[in-house]
Design an enzyme around this catalytic site. Structure first.
Site, PDB file in Angstrom:
ATOM      1  N   ASP A 295       0.871  -1.170   0.000  1.00  0.00           N
ATOM      2  CA  ASP A 295       0.000   0.000   0.000  1.00  0.00           C
ATOM      3  C   ASP A 295       0.916   1.230   0.000  1.00  0.00           C
ATOM      4  O   ASP A 295       2.148   1.123   0.051  1.00  0.00           O
ATOM      5  CB  ASP A 295      -0.957  -0.021   1.201  1.00  0.00           C
ATOM      6  CG  ASP A 295      -2.177   0.871   0.941  1.00  0.00           C
ATOM      7  OD1 ASP A 295      -2.142   1.693   0.012  1.00  0.00           O
ATOM      8  OD2 ASP A 295      -3.168   0.758   1.687  1.00  0.00           O
TER       9      ASP A 295
HETATM   10  C1  BGC Z   1      -5.033   3.301   0.352  1.00  0.00           C
HETATM   11  C2  BGC Z   1      -5.298   2.314  -0.757  1.00  0.00           C
HETATM   12  C3  BGC Z   1      -5.208   3.007  -2.092  1.00  0.00           C
HETATM   13  C4  BGC Z   1      -3.850   3.649  -2.212  1.00  0.00           C
HETATM   14  C5  BGC Z   1      -3.631   4.342  -3.544  1.00  0.00           C
HETATM   15  C6  BGC Z   1      -3.778   4.095   0.127  1.00  0.00           C
HETATM   16  O1  BGC Z   1      -3.663   5.123   1.030  1.00  0.00           O
HETATM   17  O2  BGC Z   1      -4.986   2.605   1.578  1.00  0.00           O
HETATM   18  O3  BGC Z   1      -6.549   1.715  -0.577  1.00  0.00           O
HETATM   19  O4  BGC Z   1      -5.460   2.104  -3.123  1.00  0.00           O
HETATM   20  O5  BGC Z   1      -3.715   4.604  -1.189  1.00  0.00           O
HETATM   21  O6  BGC Z   1      -4.466   5.420  -3.696  1.00  0.00           O
END
Ligand code: BGC
Length: 753
Positions: A295
Site C-alpha cells: 500500500d
Molecule cells: C489506500 C489504498 C489506495 C492507495 C492508492 C492508500 O492510502 O490505503 O486503498 O489504493 O492509497 O491510492
C-alpha cells in the site's frame, strides 16, 4: 446424529505418481509464449531497470500523505524514459495516458508499457453507490454489472488496473473504510468479492474494456483496535481464517490479478512483511500466482511500526515476504540495487518480482497493443453513457434500505400538493458521490431535489430549506425549516454525513448524524407533519433517536450520479425498496464491534429488558442499552409484507456426503409486488470450539407479485457445516444443528434437526 467424519484428502502418498512428477520436473521445460517473452526481457534488463519495474508512483491525484516534492509531469516522463517506473496511478484522460504510454514504449530503452492504476472503487465518471451500499442490494448480478461499467469507463481513458475491490470484513462502524467493503459477513462478503472481480476483469483480462483488480487490503485491515484507522490488528488465527480471510480467498478463486498488502500489523508483524499472510497463506495455501503490491508507502512505514530499523531492512523484509511492487516508498528503486550489489539480498527475489510484473503486463495485453486502453473516441462515447447511467440507477435503487415506515407514509403520492425538502443534502450535488470518487464530477449528479421535481406533477409545490449544516452546530436555519414543514403536506429530509466523513482516514468516535442534524429532525418532527428521513452515509449510523418515532426512514448511503432518480423512484413507489443491511446498525456506538454472528457466553443475557437494570446482574450486557442492534444484519423492509411458513427439512439427519433440503413458503401478503431477500442461517449447537449463534449460509432474492406464494429451497451440505475445529483442521463435526430461514439475521423461524 450427524455422522460427519474428518474429510482428509491425501496427495502424493504413493511412489508411482511422485516419480512421474519428478520425471516431468526434470524434463527440459518448454516455455510458453508468455514465459519466453518475460525471460527474453528479463535477460536484457539491468539491475536498475529491474528495480524500476517494481516502482509504482502516483500521478496528479495524491491519495496518501502529502509528498515533500510531488513529482511534476516532466519528472514523471523523465523517470519513464529512464526505466525507473513500472506505472503511474491516479491519473486519467485518454490523451494524457496515450502520451505516457508512448513515452514508455518509444523512449525508454526496453519499451515496456506502463501499468496505469487508479482507485476505481465505485465508478469512474458514472458513480455508482459506495460498495457498502451496493452490498445492501444482495444482488450479485447487479454488483458485477456495476463493476463492469466502471471497468469499461476507466479502460476507455487508459486505466488498466483498479485498486479494488476492497474486501476487508469489518464489524466496527467507527472505521471509515467500512464504506468501501461489503460489511460484516464473510459469506456475503466472499460472494460480493468474487462478483466484483468478475465485473472488473470480465472473461478476458486482455480485452480493451476490462481491467485488472487489486484485492485489498491483505489482511484483516478492517479490524483495527478501537476502529481507529491504520491501528494495530491482533486476533486469533481461528478468527482470522474463519471471518476475515474468506473474501480474499474468494477473490483469488475468482481469478484476481493482484493483491495489495495492508498498512496494519497482525500479530506483531506488519502485513507488508508478513510471511505467514503473504507466503504461507496467499501463495502456498491458496496458490495465488499474481502480483502483490504494497500500500502507499507501507514498506517504509514499517520503520514506524518498529519492526525494521531502516529503509534497507524494510525493503528486504517486504521483498522476501512476497511484496513484488513498491507503491510510494521508492525503496525498491533506490535501495534494492545497492543491496543486491552488496550481497544483502539475493537477486532471485528481484527477478521473481519482475517476472510477476511483466506477467501482469502481458496478461493485460499491453505487449501486444500498449495503446489499447485509452482511446479518445471510446472515452467520449462510453463515459456517462445512457446505458451506464441506467446501470447506476438500477443498483442505486437496489441499495436503498427501508428501515422503518410506521405509518406507511411511504410511498408518497405524486400529486401531493406541497412537499417540503429539508436538509443539507437535498439540493447538494457534491456529497452524493461519496468517498473515493475523485474522478466523478458534481455537475453530473442528479440531486434529490432534481429527482423529486422530475417525478411529481406540475401542480406539486416543492419548498426547500437547508436547515442545518453538516459540520457545525449553527441552528439559525431551523426557523425557516420549521416554517417549510408547517407549509407542507409531507416533509422529506435529506441528511447525513459529508463524503469525507467516511473512507480512508475517516474514523469517527461518534457515529450519530453529524452536527445539528438530529436536532433539526426533532424540530421538524415536532411540527407534526408526516416526515420521511433520507439518511446518506458511508457507515452504519447510530439512529436510536428515531426509534418509535412516526418518521419513515430510508438508509441511502452515498448513491452516486443517479442519486435523485433513485430516491424519487423509491420515495414515490415506482420502485419497491428491496435492500437489506450488510452490516448491523448499533443502538449506541459503545456496542461496536457488533455483529449478528456473535458467540454466546456462559452468561449471555436472554431477558427482555423489562427488569430494572439492577436486577439484570451478573449477565453479559450493558446497564444502559440492549445487547441487540437497532437494525440487524440482513434487515430491510418493503412497501409490501412477506410471511414465512415454518422451516421444513426433507430429512432430519445426514452424513458427510449427503445433503438436506430446507424449505419455506414465502408469501407476499401486501398489496404491492416486491422483492425479499430470503436468508438461511445455520447454528451448530455444540462444537469442539464454541460456535457463533448463527451464520449466514445461503440467500435468494425473490420477486413476488402481491398475493403470490412460492416455495424457496436451500440445499445444506457438509461444507456448510465446516469450520476450523479444535486442532485447526477444516471440516464438520457430528452434532445437532439448527436451520433458520427468514428476512433478517434475527429471524426465529427455525426447525430443529
Ligand atoms: C489506500 C489504498 C489506495 C492507495 C492508492 C492508500 O492510502 O490505503 O486503498 O489504493 O492509497 O491510492
Amino acid at each position: 446424529m450427524f455422522g460427519l467424519t474428518a474429510c482428509l484428502i491425501a496427495f502424493g502418498g504413493c511412489d508411482t505418481p511422485q516419480k512421474a512428477i519428478q520425471a516431468v520436473q526434470n524434463a527440459p521445460k518448454m516455455l510458453s509464449e508468455k514465459e519466453q517473452k518475460i525471460e527474453a526481457l528479463l535477460s536484457k534488463m539491468t539491475l536498475d531497470e529491474k528495480c524500476g519495474q517494481l516502482n509504482f508512483v502516483v500521478g496528479p491525484i495524491l491519495t496518501g500523505p502529502t509528498l515533500q516534492n510531488p513529482p511534476t509531469s516532466a519528472d514523471l516522463e523523465g523517470q519513464i524514459r529512464a526505466g525507473q517506473i513500472t506505472g503511474i496511478f491516479n491519473t486519467n484522460g485518454a490523451k494524457n495516458i496515450r502520451h505516457l504510454q508512448e513515452v514508455a514504449v518509444k523512449s525508454s530503452r526496453l519499451g515496456i508499457p506502463l501499468l496505469i492504476g487508479a482507485d476505481i472503487i465505485h465508478g469512474y465518471k458514472t458513480i455508482t453507490p459506495i460498495p457498502l451500499g451496493e452490498s445492501a442490494s444482495w444482488d450479485l448480478a447487479a454488483i458485477e454489472k456495476s463493476a463492469a461499467v466502471a471497468a469499461a469507463e476507466c479502460a476507455a481513458t487508459g486505466i488498466n488496473l483498479t485498486f479494488a475491490p476492497m474486501v476487508d470484513i469489518s464489524r466496527d462502524a467507527r472505521w471509515g473504510r467500512v464504506a468501501e467493503g461489503a460489511g460484516e459477513d464473510p459469506y456475503l462478503g466472499s460472494l460480493i468479492a468474487a462478483a466484483r472481480v468478475r465485473g472488473f476483469q470480465g472473461k478476458n483480462l486482455a480485452a480493451a474494456n476490462t481491467i485488472a483488480t487489486c484485492i485489498k487490503h491483505f489482511a484483516a485491515y478492517g479490524a483495527p483496535e478501537a476502529g481507529r484507522e491504520y491501528n494495530t490488528v491482533d486476533m486469533s488465527e481461528r478468527r482470522l481464517r474463519e471471518t476475515y480471510l474468506p473474501p480474499y480467498r474468494a477473490a483469488v478463486e475468482a481469478g484476481a490479478a493482484t493483491f495489495m498488502s495492508s498498512f496494519n500489523e497482525l500479530d506483531g508483524t506488519p502485513a507488508t512483511a508478513n510471511e505467514f499472510l503473504l507466503d504461507k497463506i496467499l501463495r502456498k495455501e491458496w496458490g495465488f500466482k499474481g502480483l502483490v503490491m504494497s500500500d502507499w508507502a507501507s514498506i517504509e512505514e514499517m520503520i514506524g511500526h518498529g519492526s525494521v530499523a531502516n529503509r534497507n531492512e524494510a525493503g528486504a523484509a517486504a521483498l522476501k515476504a512476497g511484496v513484488d511492487m513498491d507503491m510510494m516508498s521508492y525503496i525498491y528503486l533506490k535501495e534494492l540495487p545497492k543491496m543486491v550489489a552488496a550481497g544483502q539480498i539475493d537477486l532471485k527475489f528481484v527477478d521473481q518480482a519482475v517476472r510477476r510484473t511483466l506477467a501482469l503486463k502481458y496478461d493485460l495485453g499491453l505487449f501486444t497493443n500498449p495503446y489499447q486502453y485509452g482511446d479518445e473516441a471510446t472515452e467520449a462515447s462510453v463515459i456517462l453513457s445512457k446505458e451506464n447511467r441506467a446501470t447506476a440507477l438500477d443498483i442505486a435503487k437496489k441499495s436503498i434500505v427501508l428501515l422503518q415506515n410506521p405509518n406507511n407514509v411511504l410511498p408518497l403520492k405524486k400529486d401531493t400538493k406541497t412537499i417540503g425538502l429539508i436538509g443539507a443534502l437535498g439540493e447538494d450535488k457534491v456529497e452524493h458521490n461519496g468517498t473515493w470518487s475523485f474522478f466523478g464530477e458534481a455537475k453530473d449528479v442528479v440531486s434529490v431535489a432534481e429527482g423529486i421535481r422530475e417525478k411529481v406533477g406540475k401542480s406539486t409545490k416543492i419548498l426547500t430549506s437547508r436547515g442545518a449544516d453538516l459540520y457545525n452546530m449553527d441552528k439559525s436555519g431551523f426557523a425557516e425549516a420549521v416554517k417549510v414543514a408547517e407549509q407542507s403536506d409531507v416533509v422529506v429530509m435529506a441528511v447525513g454525513e459529508a463524503a469525507v466523513m467516511s473512507g480512508e482516514a475517516a474514523s469517527r468516535s461518534d457515529i450519530r448524524l453529524p452536527a445539528a442534524q438530529e436536532d433539526l429532525i426533532r424540530a421538524v418532527m415536532a411540527v407534526g407533519k408526516p416526515v420521511v428521513v433520507l439518511t446518506f452515509h458511508g457507515r452504519p449510523l447510530e439512529l436510536s433517536f428515531l426509534e418509535n418515532q412516526p418518521a419513515s426512514v430510508l438508509a441511502c448511503w452515498s448513491l452516486g450520479t443517479e442519486t435523485g432518480h433513485a430516491i424519487a423512484d423509491v420515495v414515490f413507489g415506482d420502485y419497491n425498496p428491496s435492500g437489506h443491511l450488510p452490516m448491523s446498525f448499533p443502538r449506541k456506538v459503545g456496542q461496536v464491534p457488533i455483529y449478528y454472528s456473535y458467540k454466546n457466553t456462559g452468561r449471555f443475557y436472554k431477558g427482555n429488558y423489562s427488569e430494572a437494570p439492577s436486577e439484570r446482574v451478573y449477565q453479559s450486557k450493558y446497564r444502559d442499552v440492549k445487547n441487540t442492534p437497532l437494525f440487524p444484519f440482513g434487515y430491510g423492509l418493503s412497501y409490501t409484507t412477506f410471511t414465512y411458513s415454518d422451516v421444513k427439512l426433507d430429512q432430519s439427519e445426514m452424513t458427510n456426503n449427503q445433503s438436506i433440503t430446507a424449505s419455506i413458503t414465502l408469501t407476499n401478503t401486501g398489496k404491492m409486488d416486491g422483492e425479499e431477500v430470503v436468508q438461511m442461517y445455520l447454528k451448530d449447537d455444540v462444537g469442539s470450539v464454541t460456535r457463533p449463534v448463527r451464520e449466514l449460509k445461503g440467500f435468494q432474492k425473490v420477486m413476488l407479485k402481491a398475493g403470490e406464494s412460492r416455495e424457496i429451497t436451500f440445499k445444506i451440505t457438509a461444507s456448510d457445516l465446516a469450520f476450523y475445529r479444535k486442532d485447526m483442521s477444516w471440516g464438520s463435526e457430528a452434532g445437532q444443528f439448527k436451520v433458520f430461514i427468514g428476512g433478517n439475521s434475527e429471524t426465529m423461524n427455525h426447525k430443529k434437526q
